[in-house]
Design an enzyme around this catalytic site. Structure first.
Site, mmCIF file in Angstrom:
data_model
loop_
_atom_site.group_PDB
_atom_site.id
_atom_site.type_symbol
_atom_site.label_atom_id
_atom_site.label_comp_id
_atom_site.label_asym_id
_atom_site.label_seq_id
_atom_site.Cartn_x
_atom_site.Cartn_y
_atom_site.Cartn_z
ATOM 1 N N ASN A 7 0.739 -1.005 0.007
ATOM 2 C CA ASN A 7 0.236 0.131 -0.015
ATOM 3 C C ASN A 7 0.861 1.357 -0.066
ATOM 4 O O ASN A 7 1.518 1.530 1.046
ATOM 5 C CB ASN A 7 -0.815 0.074 1.107
ATOM 6 N N LYS A 14 3.530 0.666 2.826
ATOM 7 C CA LYS A 14 3.161 -0.042 3.845
ATOM 8 C C LYS A 14 3.110 -1.557 3.372
ATOM 9 O O LYS A 14 2.619 -1.689 2.150
ATOM 10 C CB LYS A 14 1.667 0.283 4.499
ATOM 11 N N ARG A 92 -2.946 -2.097 -3.194
ATOM 12 C CA ARG A 92 -3.988 -1.315 -3.098
ATOM 13 C C ARG A 92 -4.041 -0.001 -3.857
ATOM 14 O O ARG A 92 -3.032 0.751 -3.811
ATOM 15 C CB ARG A 92 -4.075 -0.772 -1.377
ATOM 16 N N HIS A 181 -13.457 2.537 0.248
ATOM 17 C CA HIS A 181 -13.528 1.566 1.125
ATOM 18 C C HIS A 181 -14.017 0.596 0.632
ATOM 19 O O HIS A 181 -14.591 -0.543 1.598
ATOM 20 C CB HIS A 181 -14.252 2.043 2.457
ATOM 21 N N HIS A 209 -18.916 1.292 7.502
ATOM 22 C CA HIS A 209 -17.297 1.217 7.808
ATOM 23 C C HIS A 209 -17.173 2.671 8.424
ATOM 24 O O HIS A 209 -17.155 3.671 7.849
ATOM 25 C CB HIS A 209 -16.495 1.300 6.542
ATOM 26 N N LEU A 210 -16.945 2.622 9.746
ATOM 27 C CA LEU A 210 -16.740 3.960 10.465
ATOM 28 C C LEU A 210 -15.310 4.040 11.232
ATOM 29 O O LEU A 210 -14.958 3.358 12.083
ATOM 30 C CB LEU A 210 -17.824 3.928 11.723
ATOM 31 N N GLY A 211 -14.747 4.883 10.551
ATOM 32 C CA GLY A 211 -13.181 5.046 11.199
ATOM 33 C C GLY A 211 -13.114 6.595 11.109
ATOM 34 O O GLY A 211 -13.929 7.385 11.308
ATOM 35 N N ARG A 242 -13.556 15.558 7.961
ATOM 36 C CA ARG A 242 -14.459 15.825 6.865
ATOM 37 C C ARG A 242 -15.854 15.996 7.148
ATOM 38 O O ARG A 242 -16.466 15.399 7.938
ATOM 39 C CB ARG A 242 -14.313 14.566 5.899
ATOM 40 N N GLY A 334 -16.514 1.705 14.266
ATOM 41 C CA GLY A 334 -17.757 0.554 14.348
ATOM 42 C C GLY A 334 -17.262 -0.432 15.095
ATOM 43 O O GLY A 334 -18.337 -1.347 15.630
ATOM 44 N N GLU A 335 -16.067 -0.745 15.181
ATOM 45 C CA GLU A 335 -15.510 -2.052 15.939
ATOM 46 C C GLU A 335 -15.540 -1.750 17.433
ATOM 47 O O GLU A 335 -15.518 -2.701 18.240
ATOM 48 C CB GLU A 335 -14.312 -2.555 15.550
ATOM 49 N N GLU A 385 -8.547 -5.269 5.580
ATOM 50 C CA GLU A 385 -8.449 -4.843 4.003
ATOM 51 C C GLU A 385 -7.197 -5.621 3.387
ATOM 52 O O GLU A 385 -7.149 -6.149 2.083
ATOM 53 C CB GLU A 385 -8.169 -3.544 3.794
HETATM 54 P P1 AMP Z 1 -9.498 3.774 11.794
HETATM 55 O O1 AMP Z 1 -9.693 4.872 10.762
HETATM 56 O O2 AMP Z 1 -10.501 2.616 11.377
HETATM 57 O O3 AMP Z 1 -8.365 3.502 12.316
HETATM 58 O O4 AMP Z 1 -10.791 4.537 12.931
HETATM 59 C C1 AMP Z 1 -10.032 5.603 13.581
HETATM 60 C C2 AMP Z 1 -11.146 5.977 14.507
HETATM 61 O O5 AMP Z 1 -11.797 4.931 15.427
HETATM 62 C C3 AMP Z 1 -11.007 7.133 15.477
HETATM 63 O O6 AMP Z 1 -11.882 8.190 15.406
HETATM 64 C C4 AMP Z 1 -10.788 6.620 16.696
HETATM 65 O O7 AMP Z 1 -11.219 7.600 17.812
HETATM 66 C C5 AMP Z 1 -11.897 5.476 16.810
HETATM 67 N N1 AMP Z 1 -11.800 4.457 17.857
HETATM 68 C C6 AMP Z 1 -10.815 3.800 18.130
HETATM 69 N N2 AMP Z 1 -10.834 3.032 19.174
HETATM 70 C C7 AMP Z 1 -11.870 3.407 19.715
HETATM 71 C C8 AMP Z 1 -12.672 3.322 20.971
HETATM 72 N N3 AMP Z 1 -12.490 2.480 21.846
HETATM 73 N N4 AMP Z 1 -13.856 4.051 21.439
HETATM 74 C C9 AMP Z 1 -14.224 5.021 20.275
HETATM 75 N N5 AMP Z 1 -13.518 5.254 19.006
HETATM 76 C C10 AMP Z 1 -12.570 4.637 18.904
#
Ligand code: AMP
Length: 398
Positions: A7, A14, A92, A181, A209-211, A242, A334-335, A385
């Protein structure tokens, strides 16, 4: 069979080396600051006590790739005896525009089409191309496969991906929704079906997909029928920095006030907005949740906006598919954020979505978090991914 997943960004590389016999990661790492002062590599052999770090000038992606391969071959930190053991590399690619509907083996025609996609991902695709060229240079006989973040979304019908701008802008400049995504939505939709002992073809799913970046996809019978990101990853729900969806007329309105150029406006919407812009606290949901728990009203508002936006997409996509069987949560938020999952599902009991607070009290693992009598099954599926890219590479190359 060993597969290298790559990636590349404009100044980073990466990687993960998979043993596809058991889908385990043998080693992974990151080369940073390629072509910039302070370049370095960090390599981790699975199970090793210490990681292996190199700090040396790295002028381009070819030098970075050579360092990676040297690390993979190293007698102490390495995991292969010869580069011939690496059967293929999977790369990727952020945007394949509408040239690529699925992962493909790299050839000259593919490289030319990747160049044509640069305007759609100007910050990402040039780095990806340099990564492919570096792999071809280092291992001329090894097949390279490209796996696109956009490909899974190519099954959307035209009325879902078109924007209401004059048609010539689609014909000439390919202005339309592409989504992002896709590799993650594809992976979790397949895995959720497998986890529930069902066939993807038989399910109506919404994958969230919530990150730091977030997107929501409607997956009907295993195929994407709509997704929340658009021409770029700015569209959809509120994200770390965003805006997500808003009236497009906000753009000239703000520009008239600030006199921002197009690039400055892009920065404003992509880097200064979202959870960060609303809360004034952070782009990281953990910090925003902490501030909200101490009574910070803007942090509370940011969380409400995030949950409300996701809820609206769930309603819209359920209507689009004429029903819903499975709701999937994945990626950092999400996780891990039970609060977000609960907040999103609150009030959706009328649609057959019932969260079980005790089951929902988990993070980072596969689980059903809805009640036994919930009509819609709500699941948490950690995304992967890189593994999806490795699987695609194996499928396409052999
Ligand atoms: P990612 O882009 O998939 O790495 O997700 C990053 C997002 O996940 C950030 O907004 C983090 O604050 C959130 N996140 C990770 N761990 C937690 C947690 N234990 N509780 C709430 N949000 C989290």
């Amino acid at each position: 069979m060993k597969i290298l997943v790559v990636n590349c960004g404009s100044s980073s590389l990466k990687y993960q080396l998979f043993d596809m016999d058991n889908e385990s990661v043998l080693a992974k790492g990151l080369v940073e600051r390629i072509g910039i002062d302070g370049s370095k590599m960090r390599h981790v052999k699975t199970g090793a006590e210490k990681d292996y770090r190199v700090e040396t000038p790295i002028k381009d992606h070819k030098v970075a790739m050579k360092l990676v391969l040297d690390a993979l071959l190293d007698k102490d930190h390495g995991v292969v005896k010869s580069l011939d053991e690496i059967a293929a590399a999977g790369h990727r690619i952020v945007s394949g525009g509408d040239y690529f509907k699925e992962s493909v083996l790299v050839n000259d025609e593919v490289m030319n089409a990747l160049v044509k996609c640069i305007p759609l991902a100007p910050l990402h695709n040039p780095g990806h191309i340099m990564g492919i060229e570096a792999a071809q240079h280092a291992m001329p006989k090894m097949p390279n496969v490209v796996v696109f973040d956009t490909a899974f979304h190519q099954t959307m019908p035209d009325y879902a991906y078109m924007y209401g701008v004059p048609y010539e802008f689609y014909e000439t400049h390919r202005v339309r929704r592409y989504g992002a995504h896709g590799t993650s939505h594809h992976f979790v939709s397949l895995r959720a079906a497998e986890f529930l002992g069902k066939k993807p073809e038989d399910l109506k799913m919404i994958t969230c997909h919530l990150g730091n970046g977030s997107s929501i996809t409607a997956v009907n019978g295993g195929k994407c029928v709509d997704t929340s990101m658009g021409l770029t990853p700015l569209a959809g729900v509120l994200m770390g920095t965003r805006t997500g969806d808003m009236d497009p007329a906000v753009v000239p309105f703000v520009q008239n006030i600030t006199k921002y150029s197009a690039d400055e406006m892009n920065d404003f919407m992509n880097k200064k907005s979202g959870l960060l812009g609303i809360s004034g606290v952070s782009s990281d949901l953990r910090d925003v949740e902490e501030a909200a728990s101490k009574g910070n009203e803007r942090a509370k508002l940011a969380i409400s906006m995030l949950e409300y936006g996701i809820k609206k997409y769930i309603g819209a996509y359920t209507a689009v598919m004429g029903g819903l069987d499975v709701l999937v949560f994945t990626a950092g938020i999400g996780e891990n954020s039970a609060e977000t999952r609960e907040g999103v599902c609150e009030g959706l009991e009328f649609m057959g979505i019932k969260i079980d607070p005790a089951k929902n009290n988990i993070r980072g693992k596969e689980a059903i978090v809805s009640t036994d009598d919930s009509k819609v099954t709500v699941v948490v599926i950690p995304t992967n991914e890189e593994l999806m890219i490795a699987r695609e590479t194996k499928r396409v190359a052999f």
